[in-house]
Design a protein around this motif. Structure first.
Motif, PDB file in Angstrom:
ATOM      1  N   ILE A 195       0.849  -1.166   7.445  1.00 46.81           N
ATOM      2  CA  ILE A 195       1.657  -0.499   6.443  1.00 46.81           C
ATOM      3  C   ILE A 195       3.097  -0.420   6.919  1.00 46.81           C
ATOM      4  N   ASP A 245       6.932   3.791   4.750  1.00 47.79           N
ATOM      5  CA  ASP A 245       5.967   4.220   3.728  1.00 47.79           C
ATOM      6  C   ASP A 245       5.005   5.246   4.311  1.00 47.79           C
ATOM      7  N   TYR A 269      -0.495   0.323  -2.207  1.00 46.81           N
ATOM      8  CA  TYR A 269      -1.409  -0.279  -1.237  1.00 46.81           C
ATOM      9  C   TYR A 269      -2.847  -0.287  -1.744  1.00 46.81           C
ATOM     10  N   LEU A 274      -7.236   4.188   2.024  1.00 44.73           N
ATOM     11  CA  LEU A 274      -6.480   2.936   1.959  1.00 44.73           C
ATOM     12  C   LEU A 274      -7.419   1.789   2.304  1.00 44.73           C
ATOM     13  N   HIS A 332      -5.465  -6.095   3.248  1.00 46.62           N
ATOM     14  CA  HIS A 332      -4.384  -6.306   4.204  1.00 46.62           C
ATOM     15  C   HIS A 332      -4.836  -7.137   5.379  1.00 46.62           C
TER      16      HIS A 332
END
Length: 461
Positions: free
Chosen positions: A352, A356, A434, A455, A460
């Motif tokens: 990340i 953020d 995200y 998340l 990712h």
């Protein structure tokens, strides 16, 4: 290079002008070609009719002719009286071939040809049995037919029958037809042009309606093109709506970014203000907060342009950022003497943007400090397919009917507390970018509100 306004071809800059110009060019060509083809077909039909009539006259003369002792005899009165009337326009003659090399000698000529300005021509073409031909000059059609008769002694005699017919009737019919044809085609062309103009106006009506809608867009609250459009224009309207929607989202993002920027700078400013009021100022801390303010400004400006969910980031340690945020909040809310409990393993990481993570976690921790009493717990753990971060406090909690409302921009559960209701909305925007989720429950250990952030890890990797 732009077109000059006084250009003689300025009308070609519009679709209407181009279509009208194309019609004015192609319609006369099409009409002229059609007229010529129709006139040619009419001429062929007239000539075919003339040939049929002259062949009928040939059989009339052949039926009336008699051959005796090598001489040809024709009655004074033939079935068609025009052969007897002077200058009637119908003339006939019959010739017999004589000599070794045939020489045609006229044996009979109709009385209608006696007073002609020029005598009827005698064909000198060689004899060909059953030969027939239709020719013409400026005044007469000429039908020629060769045949062979047998006399009383069965001797063959070569005959050539020629029939002449005036072209006056042919010319008059052709003239009348031409006048009717071209007048009719001219009227038809004018009618087609008017119809095409009407069709053009009807076909361009959606474009005019689209132009009016676009002009009215600045004064409408919902800037979007509406209504049904033809299939050819629908891709354009869809693209315009997508562009308008993207532009509205961009403006909304700019607006939100300004609010987020002001909200994000509030905590560092509060820390700096507190340090300034202290007799012994912590210069490293002040420098850190100033650097953070600069990073916040750069990050928010970047978020105003770029989409976070389309970027790839390196893994960030969660624990150090949580510790720095708790240290900063302890100075902002030093009068509450808040105890922070951080339960995050050292190797807990997530891909990340660091700013953020600062924004998201900082807003949740600040919210817990603001509404909690004196205890805040921060936990993070990596699950099978997601990272779970929880922030809990020992405050009054959030009522179930308000848990969705407070996540919206500008909404607050407790209006008595200072604030603009932006922090949780900022955290929600970052989590959504995200592909994560934010849930609000009641903390089992502290009894206050507990914010659970999930998340996903798969997006990712």
């Amino acid at each position: 290079m732009s077109r000059r306004p006084d250009s003689p071809f300025g009308f070609l800059n519009s679709l209407r002008g181009r279509l009208i110009a194309a019609s004015l060019l192609t319609l006369p060509l099409f009409t002229g070609a059609s007229g010529l083809l129709l006139e040619r077909a009419f001429k062929d039909s007239l000539i075919a009719g003339e040939l049929e009539q002259l062949q009928s006259q040939f059989y009339v003369l052949l039926g009336a002719a008699e051959l005796q002792d090598g001489e040809l005899y024709m009655p004074e009165q033939l079935p068609d009286p025009r052969y007897s009337n002077i200058n009637s326009g119908l003339y006939g003659q019959i010739a017999i071939a004589t000599g070794g090399e045939p020489v045609w000698q006229v044996q009979w000529q109709s009385g209608s040809a006696r007073l002609l300005d020029q005598p009827l021509p005698v064909s000198k073409a060689p004899y060909r049995l059953n030969y027939k031909r239709l020719s013409s000059d400026k005044k007469l059609f000429r039908f020629t037919r060769d045949l062979q008769w047998l006399d009383a002694d069965d001797r063959p005699i070569s005959l050539r029958v020629e029939i002449f017919h005036s072209r006056d009737s042919y010319k008059q019919q052709l003239k009348t037809y031409r006048q009717q044809l071209w007048y009719g085609l001219a009227l038809l062309s004018m009618g087609l042009l008017l119809i095409q103009l009407a069709i053009l106006a009807w076909g361009l009506r959606p474009l005019r309606r689209l132009t009016r809608q676009i002009r009215r867009l600045p004064g409408t609250p919902r800037q979007r093109l509406s209504g049904r459009y033809p299939d050819e224009i629908r891709p354009l309207t869809d693209s315009l709506n997508d562009l308008l929607g993207s532009e509205q989202q961009q403006r909304e993002r700019y607006k939100n970014t300004l609010g987020d920027l002001a909200h994000s700078l509030k905590t560092p400013l509060a820390i700096l203000q507190g340090e300034v009021q202290q007799q012994q100022q912590n210069l490293p801390l002040m420098r850190e907060q100033l650097e953070r303010m600069g990073a916040i400004i750069r990050h928010q400006l970047q978020r105003a342009v770029l989409q976070t969910d389309q970027k790839r980031h390196s893994d960030i340690d969660i624990a150090p950022i949580a510790e720095r945020l708790c240290a900063a909040m302890s100075k902002v809310y030093r009068d509450k003497n808040i105890h922070f409990d951080i339960d995050i393993l050292a190797n807990t990481r997530y891909p990340i943007e660091s700013q953020d993570l600062f924004e998201m976690l900082g807003n949740l921790i600040e919210n817990a400090c603001k509404y909690g009493q004196d205890q805040v717990t921060i936990r993070a753990a990596t699950l099978a397919e997601s990272l779970l971060i929880t922030v809990a406090d020992n405050g009054p909690g959030v009522a179930s009917e308000q848990r969705h409302t407070i996540l919206q921009r500008g909404a607050r559960a407790d209006t008595a507390q200072p604030g603009q209701g932006i922090g949780l909305a900022v955290a929600t925007d970052i989590i959504s970018a995200y592909r994560g989720s934010l849930d609000i429950t009641r903390s089992k250990s502290l009894g206050g509100a507990e914010f659970q952030v999930r998340l996903p890890l798969t997006n990712h990797q």
